[in-house]
Design an enzyme around this catalytic site. Sequence first.
Site, PDB file in Angstrom:
ATOM      1  N   ARG A  64      52.920  -6.975   4.437  1.00 41.87           N
ATOM      2  CA  ARG A  64      51.478  -6.683   3.309  1.00 41.87           C
ATOM      3  C   ARG A  64      49.969  -6.887   4.765  1.00 41.87           C
ATOM      4  O   ARG A  64      48.936  -6.885   3.569  1.00 41.87           O
ATOM      5  CB  ARG A  64      51.397  -7.092   2.175  1.00 41.87           C
ATOM      6  CG  ARG A  64      52.341  -6.896   1.313  1.00 41.87           C
ATOM      7  CD  ARG A  64      52.711  -6.234   0.758  1.00 41.87           C
ATOM      8  NE  ARG A  64      53.853  -5.844  -0.483  1.00 41.87           N
ATOM      9  CZ  ARG A  64      53.109  -5.784  -1.668  1.00 41.87           C
ATOM     10  NH1 ARG A  64      52.159  -6.738  -1.729  1.00 41.87           N
ATOM     11  NH2 ARG A  64      55.033  -5.650  -1.899  1.00 41.87           N
ATOM     12  N   ARG A  68      45.573  -4.099   0.870  1.00 40.95           N
ATOM     13  CA  ARG A  68      44.420  -4.239  -0.309  1.00 40.95           C
ATOM     14  C   ARG A  68      43.361  -4.875   0.044  1.00 40.95           C
ATOM     15  O   ARG A  68      42.109  -5.077  -0.130  1.00 40.95           O
ATOM     16  CB  ARG A  68      45.046  -3.938  -1.611  1.00 40.95           C
ATOM     17  CG  ARG A  68      45.818  -2.776  -2.752  1.00 40.95           C
ATOM     18  CD  ARG A  68      45.719  -3.312  -4.300  1.00 40.95           C
ATOM     19  NE  ARG A  68      47.497  -3.469  -3.605  1.00 40.95           N
ATOM     20  CZ  ARG A  68      48.131  -4.623  -5.033  1.00 40.95           C
ATOM     21  NH1 ARG A  68      47.831  -3.694  -5.937  1.00 40.95           N
ATOM     22  NH2 ARG A  68      49.241  -4.820  -4.672  1.00 40.95           N
ATOM     23  N   ARG A  77      42.475   4.905   0.481  1.00 44.41           N
ATOM     24  CA  ARG A  77      43.977   5.920  -0.913  1.00 44.41           C
ATOM     25  C   ARG A  77      43.202   5.847  -1.623  1.00 44.41           C
ATOM     26  O   ARG A  77      43.509   6.091  -2.514  1.00 44.41           O
ATOM     27  CB  ARG A  77      44.276   4.478  -0.665  1.00 44.41           C
ATOM     28  CG  ARG A  77      45.437   4.013  -0.106  1.00 44.41           C
ATOM     29  CD  ARG A  77      47.198   4.567  -0.260  1.00 44.41           C
ATOM     30  NE  ARG A  77      46.596   4.949  -1.763  1.00 44.41           N
ATOM     31  CZ  ARG A  77      47.413   3.873  -2.442  1.00 44.41           C
ATOM     32  NH1 ARG A  77      47.884   2.729  -2.178  1.00 44.41           N
ATOM     33  NH2 ARG A  77      47.305   3.705  -3.986  1.00 44.41           N
ATOM     34  N   ASP A 113      56.612   1.578   1.669  1.00 41.58           N
ATOM     35  CA  ASP A 113      57.180   0.856   0.320  1.00 41.58           C
ATOM     36  C   ASP A 113      59.582   0.677   0.194  1.00 41.58           C
ATOM     37  O   ASP A 113      59.625   1.071   0.734  1.00 41.58           O
ATOM     38  CB  ASP A 113      57.116   1.161  -0.850  1.00 41.58           C
ATOM     39  CG  ASP A 113      57.151  -0.584  -1.953  1.00 41.58           C
ATOM     40  OD1 ASP A 113      55.807  -0.632  -1.653  1.00 41.58           O
ATOM     41  OD2 ASP A 113      57.688  -0.003  -2.683  1.00 41.58           O
ATOM     42  N   TYR A 186      65.381  -3.309  -9.007  1.00 48.05           N
ATOM     43  CA  TYR A 186      64.734  -2.914  -9.687  1.00 48.05           C
ATOM     44  C   TYR A 186      65.676  -1.374 -10.117  1.00 48.05           C
ATOM     45  O   TYR A 186      64.805  -1.482 -11.276  1.00 48.05           O
ATOM     46  CB  TYR A 186      63.887  -2.191  -8.152  1.00 48.05           C
ATOM     47  CG  TYR A 186      62.358  -2.750  -8.081  1.00 48.05           C
ATOM     48  CD1 TYR A 186      61.418  -3.533  -8.652  1.00 48.05           C
ATOM     49  CD2 TYR A 186      62.610  -3.379  -6.966  1.00 48.05           C
ATOM     50  CE1 TYR A 186      60.574  -4.037  -8.715  1.00 48.05           C
ATOM     51  CE2 TYR A 186      61.513  -4.523  -6.612  1.00 48.05           C
ATOM     52  CZ  TYR A 186      60.042  -4.624  -7.255  1.00 48.05           C
ATOM     53  OH  TYR A 186      59.398  -5.856  -7.016  1.00 48.05           O
TER      54      TYR A 186
HETATM   55  O1  CP3 Z   1      51.903  -3.719   5.486  1.00 47.69           O
HETATM   56  C1  CP3 Z   1      52.495  -4.353   4.883  1.00 47.69           C
HETATM   57  O2  CP3 Z   1      54.039  -5.016   5.129  1.00 47.69           O
HETATM   58  C2  CP3 Z   1      53.417  -2.968   5.001  1.00 47.69           C
HETATM   59  C3  CP3 Z   1      53.656  -1.917   3.585  1.00 47.69           C
HETATM   60  C4  CP3 Z   1      54.326  -2.649   2.307  1.00 47.69           C
HETATM   61  C5  CP3 Z   1      54.350  -2.273   1.125  1.00 47.69           C
HETATM   62  N1  CP3 Z   1      55.145  -2.802   0.369  1.00 47.69           N
HETATM   63  C6  CP3 Z   1      53.268  -1.686   1.054  1.00 47.69           C
HETATM   64  C7  CP3 Z   1      52.742  -1.726  -0.498  1.00 47.69           C
HETATM   65  C8  CP3 Z   1      56.021  -3.798   2.577  1.00 47.69           C
HETATM   66  C9  CP3 Z   1      56.132  -3.985   3.220  1.00 47.69           C
HETATM   67  C10 CP3 Z   1      56.612  -2.909   0.827  1.00 47.69           C
HETATM   68  C11 CP3 Z   1      57.717  -3.955   0.595  1.00 47.69           C
HETATM   69  C12 CP3 Z   1      57.551  -4.163  -0.728  1.00 47.69           C
HETATM   70  N2  CP3 Z   1      57.411  -3.351  -2.128  1.00 47.69           N
HETATM   71  C13 CP3 Z   1      58.038  -5.701  -1.359  1.00 47.69           C
HETATM   72  C14 CP3 Z   1      59.002  -6.441  -0.327  1.00 47.69           C
HETATM   73  C15 CP3 Z   1      58.060  -7.741  -0.132  1.00 47.69           C
HETATM   74  C16 CP3 Z   1      57.813  -8.480  -1.013  1.00 47.69           C
HETATM   75  O3  CP3 Z   1      56.534  -9.207  -0.991  1.00 47.69           O
HETATM   76  O4  CP3 Z   1      58.437  -9.363  -1.097  1.00 47.69           O
HETATM   77  C17 CP3 Z   1      58.188  -5.222  -2.718  1.00 47.69           C
HETATM   78  C18 CP3 Z   1      59.612  -6.450  -3.382  1.00 47.69           C
HETATM   79  C19 CP3 Z   1      58.023  -4.310  -3.165  1.00 47.69           C
HETATM   80  C20 CP3 Z   1      57.961  -3.778  -4.015  1.00 47.69           C
HETATM   81  C21 CP3 Z   1      56.274  -3.271  -4.297  1.00 47.69           C
HETATM   82  N3  CP3 Z   1      55.255  -2.172  -4.353  1.00 47.69           N
HETATM   83  C22 CP3 Z   1      55.602  -4.268  -5.346  1.00 47.69           C
HETATM   84  C23 CP3 Z   1      55.704  -5.423  -6.428  1.00 47.69           C
HETATM   85  C24 CP3 Z   1      54.755  -3.595  -5.741  1.00 47.69           C
HETATM   86  C25 CP3 Z   1      52.778  -4.233  -6.156  1.00 47.69           C
HETATM   87  C26 CP3 Z   1      51.742  -3.816  -7.106  1.00 47.69           C
HETATM   88  C27 CP3 Z   1      50.791  -4.191  -7.809  1.00 47.69           C
HETATM   89  O5  CP3 Z   1      50.191  -3.294  -7.456  1.00 47.69           O
HETATM   90  O6  CP3 Z   1      50.563  -5.488  -7.886  1.00 47.69           O
HETATM   91  C28 CP3 Z   1      54.228  -2.186  -4.013  1.00 47.69           C
HETATM   92  C29 CP3 Z   1      52.771  -1.856  -4.273  1.00 47.69           C
HETATM   93  C30 CP3 Z   1      52.519  -1.258  -2.980  1.00 47.69           C
HETATM   94  N4  CP3 Z   1      53.449  -1.626  -1.780  1.00 47.69           N
HETATM   95  C31 CP3 Z   1      51.217  -1.685  -1.925  1.00 47.69           C
HETATM   96  C32 CP3 Z   1      51.481  -1.869  -0.856  1.00 47.69           C
HETATM   97  C33 CP3 Z   1      50.166  -2.307  -0.303  1.00 47.69           C
HETATM   98  C34 CP3 Z   1      50.305  -1.549  -3.462  1.00 47.69           C
HETATM   99  C35 CP3 Z   1      49.344  -0.553  -3.544  1.00 47.69           C
HETATM  100  C36 CP3 Z   1      48.845  -0.478  -4.111  1.00 47.69           C
HETATM  101  O7  CP3 Z   1      47.521   0.132  -2.619  1.00 47.69           O
HETATM  102  O8  CP3 Z   1      48.164   0.321  -4.941  1.00 47.69           O
END
Ligand code: CP3
Length: 377
Positions: A64, A68, A77, A113, A186
């Site tokens: 990640r 953010r 974004r 994602d 999910y």
């Molecule tokens: O920089 C990186 O690592 C690459 C980008 C990345 C994202 N999601 C961007 C993202 C990666 C590798 C993921 C994988 C992902 N997504 C996982 C596996 C990694 C982990 O955390 O175990 C999982 C479980 C998800 C599902 C997911 N997507 C969640 C739980 C969330 C958070 C929701 C929240 O708002 O709290 C997301 C959204 C997400 N994925 C964001 C980002 C940058 C946030 C969205 C935003 O910026 O509004």
Amino acid sequence: MSTRDARPSPQQRPHPGAATPAGAEPHPHDAGAIRRRASPAYDSVLLKACRREPVPHTPVWFMRQAGRALPEYRKLREGTAMLESCFRPDLVTEITLQPVRRLGVDAAIFFSDIVVPLKAVGVDLDIVPGVGPVVAAPFRTAADLDRLPELLAAPQITQAVQQLIGELGATPLIGFAGAPFTLASYLVEGGPSKNHAQTKALMHGDPGLWWQLMDRLASITLAFLRVQVDAGASAVQLFDSWVGALPAADYRTFVQPHSARVLAGVADVPRIHFGVGTGELLHDMGQAGADVVGVDWRVPLDEAVRRVGPGKALQGNLDPTLVLGPTSVVRAQTERIVAEGRAAEGHVFNLGHGVLPETDPDALARIVDHVHELTAR
Ligand code: CP3
């Protein structure tokens, strides 16, 4: 504009059954393998560490790292939904590059994602800010299998990876996907879940349907990884974030065969496999076919070496919450992890899970410099 208005338009057709178009292991002398060895990223520190070769310093990247915690990410974004941004190659390229420029990390991770391939095959889902992925109609019966056709192509993903490879030069791009179990959770729960109750009920209550679901998800996951690798990604990480909810016996019966099929299908690049709370599963996750086993902050790396066994590199494992603490604490913990990581045949420094949104990017940049200094040889 909502994400659902901005439907991606990937090609797709119904799943023809158990066939796995992208499942065959590539021959080491094929054109792709030769092209990969010729790529400037092939001799990067990250890929060497993944291959357990000597390195000039321990490579660092952060799960990640794009997201953010970076003000330039939040600005870019503004007004664009998460899933919509994942299907816009220019945005994906810029967001993926931001942490590479700012933090000095040794790798880029593709901005996307884990639910993007599900969206690409037409599953009705969204990523709700502050919640995570939410599925409109949870998966419950055999009829729901029809909603999981094969992923045949994802042109926006291919384009974004190709653009990135052009920009990144010798910095490797890590492609990624969610592993079948985490995606199944999910889909079956309909959203994030604490105890994965419905998922475990399906797994044990209808093992035949569970197998079919996991088989479909493995095909989609593998196809999504192949799209990234074929477009030039030089390593992959398979995220099985929530698989730590299972005991090892259930992991081996209900999950490992499917993760193994995915990992075998991308054997032409180094494969990192990671989950949270997986202390009891580290050995089995390595045996699923990973070259690098990701470790969260609960198990020290020298102990993880014993659990994983020989022939693997390790990745991890600074507790992401500690990065919010005083610099002296971060430095001491970084030194401990580097020292424990010396027990591994190869070490990729990372956090034990993703960067928290409230993290100071400068603290991340200091960790990169510190690890590089500590491990320079
Ligand atoms: O920089 C990186 O690592 C690459 C980008 C990345 C994202 N999601 C961007 C993202 C990666 C590798 C993921 C994988 C992902 N997504 C996982 C596996 C990694 C982990 O955390 O175990 C999982 C479980 C998800 C599902 C997911 N997507 C969640 C739980 C969330 C958070 C929701 C929240 O708002 O709290 C997301 C959204 C997400 N994925 C964001 C980002 C940058 C946030 C969205 C935003 O910026 O509004």
